[in-house]
Design a protein around this motif. Sequence first.
Motif, PDB file in Angstrom:
ATOM      1  N   GLN A 225      -2.393 -77.860  26.266  1.00  0.00           N
ATOM      2  CA  GLN A 225      -2.999 -78.995  25.569  1.00  0.00           C
ATOM      3  C   GLN A 225      -2.436 -79.190  24.158  1.00  0.00           C
ATOM      4  OE1 GLN A 225      -7.171 -78.239  25.907  1.00  0.00           O
ATOM      5  NE2 GLN A 225      -7.275 -78.993  28.013  1.00  0.00           N
ATOM      6  N   SER A 226      -2.239 -78.079  23.443  1.00  0.00           N
ATOM      7  CA  SER A 226      -1.756 -78.215  22.059  1.00  0.00           C
ATOM      8  C   SER A 226      -0.357 -78.817  22.006  1.00  0.00           C
ATOM      9  CB  SER A 226      -1.775 -76.864  21.347  1.00  0.00           C
ATOM     10  OG  SER A 226      -0.882 -75.985  21.999  1.00  0.00           O
ATOM     11  N   GLU A 227       0.402 -78.581  23.042  1.00  0.00           N
ATOM     12  CA  GLU A 227       1.763 -79.124  23.056  1.00  0.00           C
ATOM     13  C   GLU A 227       1.853 -80.411  23.850  1.00  0.00           C
ATOM     14  OE1 GLU A 227       4.344 -77.948  21.366  1.00  0.00           O
ATOM     15  OE2 GLU A 227       3.092 -76.380  20.507  1.00  0.00           O
ATOM     16  N   GLY A 228       0.736 -80.763  24.515  1.00  0.00           N
ATOM     17  CA  GLY A 228       0.741 -82.006  25.284  1.00  0.00           C
ATOM     18  C   GLY A 228       1.616 -81.923  26.519  1.00  0.00           C
ATOM     19  N   ILE A 229       1.718 -80.745  27.043  1.00  0.00           N
ATOM     20  CA  ILE A 229       2.580 -80.558  28.217  1.00  0.00           C
ATOM     21  C   ILE A 229       1.692 -80.349  29.446  1.00  0.00           C
ATOM     22  CG2 ILE A 229       4.308 -79.032  29.287  1.00  0.00           C
ATOM     23  CD1 ILE A 229       5.275 -78.427  26.436  1.00  0.00           C
ATOM     24  N   GLY A 230       2.044 -80.993  30.529  1.00  0.00           N
ATOM     25  CA  GLY A 230       1.283 -80.820  31.744  1.00  0.00           C
ATOM     26  C   GLY A 230       2.186 -80.791  32.964  1.00  0.00           C
ATOM     27  N   PHE A 231       1.724 -80.046  33.977  1.00  0.00           N
ATOM     28  CA  PHE A 231       2.478 -79.964  35.226  1.00  0.00           C
ATOM     29  C   PHE A 231       1.484 -80.055  36.368  1.00  0.00           C
ATOM     30  CE2 PHE A 231       3.905 -77.210  38.755  1.00  0.00           C
ATOM     31  CZ  PHE A 231       5.043 -77.886  39.121  1.00  0.00           C
ATOM     32  N   LYS A 232       1.770 -80.985  37.280  1.00  0.00           N
ATOM     33  CA  LYS A 232       0.903 -81.134  38.445  1.00  0.00           C
ATOM     34  C   LYS A 232       1.769 -81.089  39.680  1.00  0.00           C
ATOM     35  CE  LYS A 232      -2.511 -84.148  36.275  1.00  0.00           C
ATOM     36  NZ  LYS A 232      -3.048 -85.530  36.231  1.00  0.00           N
ATOM     37  N   ALA A 233       1.316 -80.187  40.598  1.00  0.00           N
ATOM     38  CA  ALA A 233       2.025 -80.103  41.873  1.00  0.00           C
ATOM     39  C   ALA A 233       0.980 -80.186  42.977  1.00  0.00           C
ATOM     40  CB  ALA A 233       2.826 -78.816  41.964  1.00  0.00           C
ATOM     41  N   PRO A 234       0.807 -81.340  43.573  1.00  0.00           N
ATOM     42  CA  PRO A 234      -0.221 -81.468  44.625  1.00  0.00           C
ATOM     43  C   PRO A 234       0.132 -80.672  45.870  1.00  0.00           C
ATOM     44  CG  PRO A 234       1.016 -83.506  44.367  1.00  0.00           C
ATOM     45  CD  PRO A 234       1.440 -82.614  43.270  1.00  0.00           C
TER      46      PRO A 234
END
Lengths: 172, 1080
Positions: free
Chosen positions: B199-208
């Motif tokens: 969250q602090s870096e604004g990085i996200g990864f989504k793998a459905p």
Amino acid sequence: MKINLKPICITLMFIILTLFACVTINIYFPAEQVKSVAGEIVDEIRGRESEKTDESFLKKIDPAFFIGVAWAQDVTNVSNPTIRALKERMKKRYAQLKPHYDNGNLKEGDDGYLSIAKTGGLGLKEKRDLTSLVKAENDDRESLYAEVAAALKIDPSQTSKVAEIFAKEWQK
Amino acid sequence: MVVKKNILVYVAIALIILITAFGGVVAYYYRNPGLLLPVVQKYVFDSTGLSLSFEDLSFTMNPLRVVSSGITLERENAPGDFLMKIRNLDATAAMEGLFGQKILVFRNFEVTGFSILISGEWEMPEISRRTGRSSFLSGIIKGALAFFFFRDVRLEDLRLSEGNIIASGDKKIEISGIKADLNTRHLLEISCKALFEWQSEGIGFKAPQLGMVTATAVSLADPEIKGALYIKDAVIEGPCLNIGDMDMEARVVFNHRLKDARFDSLNVCFGGLDIESRSGEKTLIENLLLKTTARLSLKEERVDIYGFSLEVNETFNSSGKLEARLGPQKEITLTVDSCVLVPDKIINLLPRNIRNNLAPFTLSGPVGLKGEMGIREDVGVAIRCNLEISLDNNAYSILYDNLSLDGFASGEIKAQGIFPDIGIAARLKTGRTLFKGMGMTTGPFETTVSLYGGFPGFEIPEIKTHIPRFSVSASGKDFIVDTVNIEARDIRIDRVANRFVFPEIRITSSLIKNLELGLELTDDRKKIRITGSGTDLINSAFALNLIPAGWEMAGSETLEIEAELEGKEKCLFTALLDFDGLKMENSGSGFIVENLGFKTGINGAIDLHTSVITAKANTETSEGEILYDRFYLDLLNNPVSSSGAFHLDLSKHAFEFHQLELIFRDLFSLKARGSLKYQTEDKGIRLALHLSDTDIEPLFKNFISEPFKAEKPFLKTLDIGGRISGDIEINNLRNQWEAKGHLFLKNTDIRMSGDGYSTKGINLDLPFWYRAENIGVERSLEGSLSIETISVPLLPEQPFTAAIHVTPNNVEIGPENDLLIQGGKIGLGEITGTAIFSTRPLFRTRIELKDIGIQPLLSGYILRPVDGYINGTLDPVILNQGTVSSKGEIKATPFSGEAIISNPGIIGLWSPFPVISFNSRWKDLDLDQMTSGTSFGRIQGILEGSLNDFQFAYGQPQRFDLLMETVENKGVPQRISVRAIDNIAKIGGGHTPFMGLAGTFASFFKEFPYKKIGIHASLENDVFRVNGTMKEDNHEYIIKRSGFSGVNVVNQNPDNRISFKDMLKRIKRVTSSEGGPVIR
């Protein structure tokens, strides 16, 4: 029957006007006399021997036998003090112009006036003097032509023709 | 030997005791399995610090089965940090194999509903491991356990479902829907959904869809797992990078023991790569495909990517390999075997600000790239590279405003070194280049350039450009320049200091030659220097039609120009131009310059913000001659120098100059100031000139006498001395010219050699005022003239003063004293001049003669005294176009009679031979007074007559019409001497009448009476006509006798024309003859 005279009148007026318009006005111009005068003047200025021999053998001896003839001597010279003065000045100036004529620096135009053909080899001061001489010469020629025209009762508008006849003498 | 045997016996006994004891302990727990739970809990706690609890736990030993629910594993001292729950666990196992080599086989291992919750700095609980080598005892225990229980564990059926792993905190991980099945072929299939958020870096990864299918049986004994790993529809979101629709598949071989993972046929397909710049601009890269084979070694902490292939549509295509060491000394090495990129497509992938910066520049066609790049973390981070970019006839273009440069580039650019010390070496050649802009168009030209250095400093040893031809359009005309060669050497660029130095740029062409430029550009300094010697400026000016047709010019020049930008708004400049041997001549040879040497310099400043130029300039000649018309100047004797300052405001269209000084040494000096406004409503010119106090003699000689002496020879006779100065203001407002000022003469003397004309002590303040249009008259300009002494023949020396008033185009001169002349006076009225600056100026005045004695006037011409006076008024006297005309009469009273001269005038006043004209009439002249004592012969009687159209030129009469007749008067005898008769006859006829019988007869008399003498003479065109005025009996009498006495003189030739020469001879004979008539 009514005749319309208007077109006829206009046609007649046109013919009359055309006839009058065809009248040619001749201005007297003594070309031969000018040529003779020009030859004499130019010869005198340039110190050339005049080719014309107007004194016949009889005239040379007439004072001895025909005294009365002197009374009726025919004088046709075109001269006056101004022309004489102009000739004197031009004669003196010709001595200064002569080397430039010989070097081809000067050119006699067909209009009766002098111009500088080339100035190679001349310093600026000499060019200045030559320009002054040519200007003075042309001023005097302009006066001379006007005086000759006046003496011969030639209309001033014909002075350029006088100049052109003189041109042929200058170019000799 | 005995000792050795004893030792063996004691050891054997100890082992038997230990084994027996261990067997007893094992037998005890085997019979009482419930006592194992606290042991296990303690072991877990000791190992991990976690407490283990069960809601329900049951097991049977035969078959060996454990069934449990509500299993909780949590950190005891911080229960919220780590919590693992298993809802149900059912495991059935059996021992297989021979004693001592048994394997624990889980026939069934089923976990339903497990979750792991981690919070805070969610680090996985570490299992404490002893470091170093195992002790001998622990080895014996491990061996014993393996011997008595099992050596290995094998799963035959595993089912995990409803699994979730959640790690909360700044780095959040959610792995949900974890499902794992181990089928009968011992192949494990795992699938889940994965979410990672930093969250602090604004990085996200989504793998459905994230999963793995093993290709071989999973064995705890065999640490190698082979399978296929896949990720589908993954999304990566970051502050400046979004990757959507990412698919990945790879064959994976993972060796747990070696902690080594090998990815074969790793294919990653990025459906969309959305890059967002800091400014919020997004760049979308579609269809990015990565194919590679990779190896990840956790033990060695390194990643090797072998033979990757990366493609982005038709934009980018590269292959190579990558080695990454992720241990304490991190090092990544990327080797590009081949890379082809298309710059004009690549540029679309760059952020807008970069695109904008590069926008003027475009490069087309494939660009090759190969080499190596590496990052190494040692003391710091070191980035090294060894790259080579190659261009092969790549089309390029640069567009900037209205300038365009198009062509093709080939060459190589090499970059080598460790960042930031990356060395760059480039050698480029451009060809078929076309330039267009600023009115210039080139034909195809070539350029070669080489560059060396490393950021921030670069050196360009040489740039060579050869332009066969370019054309320049200016003022609707086209100019061609051929063979332009530009060579720039030793260029230095410092990008950190933002410093660009071009010390030497040489330009030669068919026009300008030998021009050298130097350029230095920094943030706070921009300097340009232009030098040249023999640059052929003159021929260039000819070629560019900057010199009027018909002019000839030649000469050599040296120029030096420097300009420096001070700050951002001020440009300082200096320029020096040195001409040597300059020749110049216009078409009519009216203006000629020869061998002129001069130096001119200018220095000043340009305010780029206000568009104002202020500068000082100076010029100095060293030698040469100038001829303008008839004005000649020798600059060696009279060098010219000038200096001044000017101010040009381009925004206001205003030009001002001041302190301008023009010095013609030993001649004069001018000071000037002025202003010019153009392209504005109040456009106009203001100019003020001041002629400093100057010796008039050299001015007169150089600018009047010498130039005009051939036309006006009298100028040679003039000597002028004194001082001259002047002021003039010239204005042009609303296209109306005006000039006014004063000309001053101080203590000036004018003397004409020979003729006695002289003036001394002239002090003149001559105002003048020209205005193109007479619009009202304001105040007048006032001036004055004072002459200490006027010396003119016939006049006594005397002063003269006059006041001068000037209004636009007009002048009024008011004489303040009369001219004294021989006892009388000549009064001059006010002289008014109108339109004096036009081609037809008109001057008007009035002349009054007062009591002027005749005798003094004629004393030089007539020896005997003549009484009488001259009076009269001529009003007006007008001078117009060189002609003086007058109205009025002048009356003289000579010889007891009266002579009136009317309307005298002069024709051609400015001509070399002015003509004096007048009419005259006379009456009551006493002939006796006139002729007594003269060589002409005495005549008695009264004379009257007239002289019309008299013209006098060149000292001679030019034209007249003369009528002389005697009139009878009471008490006045009419007699004429024989001598006078003889002279009249000689003049009229050329011969003496007293010949023969007439001569004999006349010899008896001295005089005869006459009735009348009448002569009509005229002169025109150098021809005299002399006639008598009396005609009787077909005779024309000049002298008519009185009655029977006396003599008749008859003109026998009515057309009696005599040439001027003859007349002169006759008059000469008459005037020179002292004796009486010759009687033959």
